[in-house]
Write a protein that holds these residues in place. Structure first.
Motif, PDB file in Angstrom:
ATOM      1  N   THR A 130       0.893  -1.014  -0.175  1.00  0.00           N
ATOM      2  CA  THR A 130       0.041   0.240   0.060  1.00  0.00           C
ATOM      3  C   THR A 130       0.891   1.060  -0.063  1.00  0.00           C
ATOM      4  N   ARG A 136       2.832   1.913  -3.541  1.00  0.00           N
ATOM      5  CA  ARG A 136       1.260   1.861  -4.168  1.00  0.00           C
ATOM      6  C   ARG A 136       1.341   3.904  -4.280  1.00  0.00           C
ATOM      7  N   ILE A 172     -11.564   2.361   0.140  1.00  0.00           N
ATOM      8  CA  ILE A 172      -9.749   2.563   0.332  1.00  0.00           C
ATOM      9  C   ILE A 172      -8.871   2.226  -0.894  1.00  0.00           C
ATOM     10  N   GLU A 173      -9.613   1.232  -1.589  1.00  0.00           N
ATOM     11  CA  GLU A 173      -8.907   1.537  -3.260  1.00  0.00           C
ATOM     12  C   GLU A 173      -8.978   2.502  -3.817  1.00  0.00           C
ATOM     13  N   LEU A 220      -9.334   5.911  -2.591  1.00  0.00           N
ATOM     14  CA  LEU A 220      -8.787   6.640  -1.891  1.00  0.00           C
ATOM     15  C   LEU A 220      -7.162   6.819  -2.338  1.00  0.00           C
ATOM     16  N   LEU A 221      -7.124   5.557  -2.608  1.00  0.00           N
ATOM     17  CA  LEU A 221      -5.784   5.254  -3.013  1.00  0.00           C
ATOM     18  C   LEU A 221      -5.612   5.445  -4.787  1.00  0.00           C
ATOM     19  N   GLU A 222      -6.561   4.838  -5.659  1.00  0.00           N
ATOM     20  CA  GLU A 222      -6.362   5.661  -6.269  1.00  0.00           C
ATOM     21  C   GLU A 222      -6.746   7.045  -6.781  1.00  0.00           C
ATOM     22  N   ILE A 230      -5.017   9.176  -4.761  1.00  0.00           N
ATOM     23  CA  ILE A 230      -3.921   9.681  -4.873  1.00  0.00           C
ATOM     24  C   ILE A 230      -2.685   9.821  -5.328  1.00  0.00           C
TER      25      ILE A 230
END
Lengths: 442, 185
Positions: free
Chosen positions: B31, B34, B114-115, B117-119, B121
């Protein structure tokens, strides 16, 4: 930092992304020990050298054993007509002996044509296993473009799609079978299409296997025989058949659960058979060990074949079309284990052949074509043939696309036909070693 | 395998322990990777390099000074930064138009996946994303960030502001109900 970022940080810092630890470990090892690649190459080279040595050695040994007694003229009396044509003899001349058939059983039930991308294909979470069960075949399905998609769902319920190319082509670089009951260097090309239903759920695979052999040499050694000694009295204990070209096409159709139908076209031969198998799977997630017990059997019912003699001890070079009906029931029990890159199988099998002698045509050692229904020929008073075999087969996965195989085996055959009195006679014991390398195009 | 045994094993160079460490912490550290990487393959590469550094440095790890997880994250983050260090050597002026005191509706973050959010970012431009990662997740100060990346402090601040602004715009685009209000500190 503000509250927004604080919550953002807390949520993301605790989140575990989907990643394959095995893949990461392999990458780490590659970077830490780049010399291993060189060692691996040397290992492959060494294995190829051993293979070549074994092939050469077989020829050298056979030459010293057979001497000049490979040919028998027509005038020689070998044996009475009622003691000829044992099943193994027929199969050997057609380059389809029990070892080959046993090899097919192994291929279809073991799926050795498919090399897994990762060693641990078992999902580690309950949710992952549930997803896998949605599809037949470990969570894969085919999209409209014909690409394989793997659906994964993370903890938040987001569906992630991973695309990969359809596995199209399996190419066996070199499949050599060095054995004392058969010797056939062969080049195998196998095409394995995957079949999906309208919902893009992968079905049990229909398989098409095309096998091509530019050079096919078959040799059999008789290590021990009783009544068969008379039959082979003029020989030093081996038969050699050389075929310049051999091609076969095999199609497997799953019909119901664990029952498959095979139909095959060999060079000069059409074969049909059924097989069914039972698998009990016990999965261990620790250390990627997968064990299963395989029981399978094949019922073979019809063989139509052509025997072409290029070199044999009859000194006859004509093409004869032959056929016969028979019932063949081999049963094998195997214990299969998968551990990281290595998987192996121990298998024990028994094989019964019961011939129907009223239909068929064949050829005698002195070159005469005879009908099996011709009672004057009095062929094969007894028609039961039995085999017991024990085999070990190991596959080592070098990487995602290359596989190394090795498999020693032992076989003992008993036949009632050679016996002058009631009961069975041991025909031969034999040992074999099968080695090969397989490369998969993806 | 218990974590203490794994640490001891790694310190003595035992590959099985190292493998177990990879098994247990890959997800968490991936994480982090990434957040820094250009794409998934790059992230995997950073993770592998990160673990190699961890194995080299683990002999000096002292549990009394802090948890293993945070220690490993620092190493992996530094590995990611070193990888892209040259990309940071770009001058940038401080954008005075960006208001650093905006307050955001934090409850939306709880609801977002969360995925996703990560995308979001990961869609931030590279140079802004790194500053955002280092400041928000790794909690480095602007001074530390400037030393690490070889930029000046004002560039660090301006990039962080820019990253925040872009992040908000993306969230607002995806979630039109998301509110921003100004507040004076």
């Amino acid at each position: 930092m503000n509250e927004f970022e604080d919550i953002l940080k807390k949520r993301i810092n605790q989140y575990k992304s989907e990643v394959d630890p095995d893949e990461i470990w392999e990458g780490i090892q590659r970077k830490r020990y780049p010399q291993k690649r060189k060692r691996r190459f040397l290992f492959i080279l060494f294995a190829a050298g051993i293979l070549l040595f074994l092939i050469t050695a077989t020829f050298v040994i056979s030459k010293s054993l057979t001497g000049d007694n490979n040919k028998i003229s027509k005038s020689d009396s070998i044996i009475d007509s009622n003691q000829i044509h044992t099943p193994s003899y027929i199969e050997n001349t057609l380059n389809l002996n029990k070892k080959d058939i046993a090899g097919e059983i192994q291929k279809t039930n073991m799926d050795i044509v498919q090399v897994p991308k990762k060693t641990s294909s078992i999902p580690k979470t309950d949710f992952g296993r549930k997803i896998n069960r949605l599809f037949t075949g470990e969570g894969e399905h085919l999209n409209e473009k014909g690409e394989i998609e793997k659906a994964k769902v993370n903890k938040e319920g987001v569906k992630l799609i991973e695309h990969k190319e359809r596995e199209k082509f399996v190419f066996a670089l070199l499949n050599s079978n060095i054995s004392l009951h058969g010797n056939n260097p062969k080049l195998n090309l196998e095409y394995i299409p995957k079949v999906f239903n309208k919902n893009n759920i992968k079905l049990l695979k229909h398989e098409i296997e095309l096998s091509f052999s530019p050079l096919y040499v078959h040799k059999q050694f008789l290590l021990k025989n009783n009544d068969a000694a008379d039959f082979m009295k003029n020989k030093k204990g081996s038969e050699t058949y050389l075929e310049a070209f051999d091609i076969s096409l095999d199609y497997k159709l799953p019909v119901y659960k664990n029952i498959n139908v095979y139909t095959g076209l060999l060079y000069g031969q059409i074969d049909t058979r059924f097989d069914f198998y039972y698998k009990e799977t016990k999965e261990e997630q620790k250390d990627s060990v997968l064990t299963k017990i395989v029981i399978n059997s094949i019922v073979d019912t019809l063989r139509i074949y052509e025997r072409s003699k290029i070199k044999n001890y009859y000194d006859v070079t004509e093409r004869i079309y032959n056929y016969h009906r028979y019932l063949r029931i081999p049963i094998a029990v195997g214990y299969f284990m998968n551990y990281n890159k290595l998987n192996f199988e121990v298998r024990a099998g028994i094989d019964f052949n019961i011939f129907t002698l009223d239909k068929g045509r064949t050829i005698t050692p002195d070159g005469k074509t005879v009908m099996l229904s011709d009672t004057k020929n009095n062929l094969m008073k007894k028609n039961v043939f039995g085999d017991f075999s024990l085999g070990l087969k190991m596959n080592y996965r070098l990487n995602n696309q290359m596989l190394l195989t090795i498999g020693p085996s032992y076989k003992v055959s008993a036949v009632s036909q050679m016996q002058k009195t009631a009961g069975f006679s041991l025909y031969y014991h034999s040992f074999g070693l099968k080695t090969g390398m397989k490369y998969i195009f993806k | 395998m218990q974590i203490e045994k794994i640490i001891l094993g790694c310190k003595s160079g035992d590959e099985r322990s190292q493998r177990e460490l990879v098994n247990q912490y890959s997800g968490l550290l991936f994480t982090l990777c990434r957040r820094y990487a250009k794409d998934i393959n790059d992230a995997k590469d950073i993770l592998q390099d990160g673990f190699i550094e961890i194995f080299k440095s683990i002999k000096s790890y002292d549990p009394a000074k802090g948890g293993l997880e945070n220690w490993m994250k620092q190493i992996v983050a530094r590995t990611a930064i070193r990888r892209y260090r040259k990309m940071y050597m770009v001058r940038e002026t401080y954008d005075k138009k960006v208001d650093p005191y905006m307050r955001y509706e934090s409850s939306i973050i709880d609801k977002m996946e969360i995925e996703k959010l990560l995308e979001i970012i990961m869609t931030l431009p590279f140079k802004y994303r790194q500053i955002f990662n280092l400041y928000v997740f790794e909690e480095y100060s602007h001074k530390e960030i400037s030393e690490m990346l070889g930029i000046n402090e004002s560039s660090s601040r301006s990039r962080l502001s820019r990253a925040r602004q872009m992040l908000l715009e993306k969230i607002k685009y995806l979630y039109p109900g998301f509110k921003i209000s100004n507040i004076n500190f």
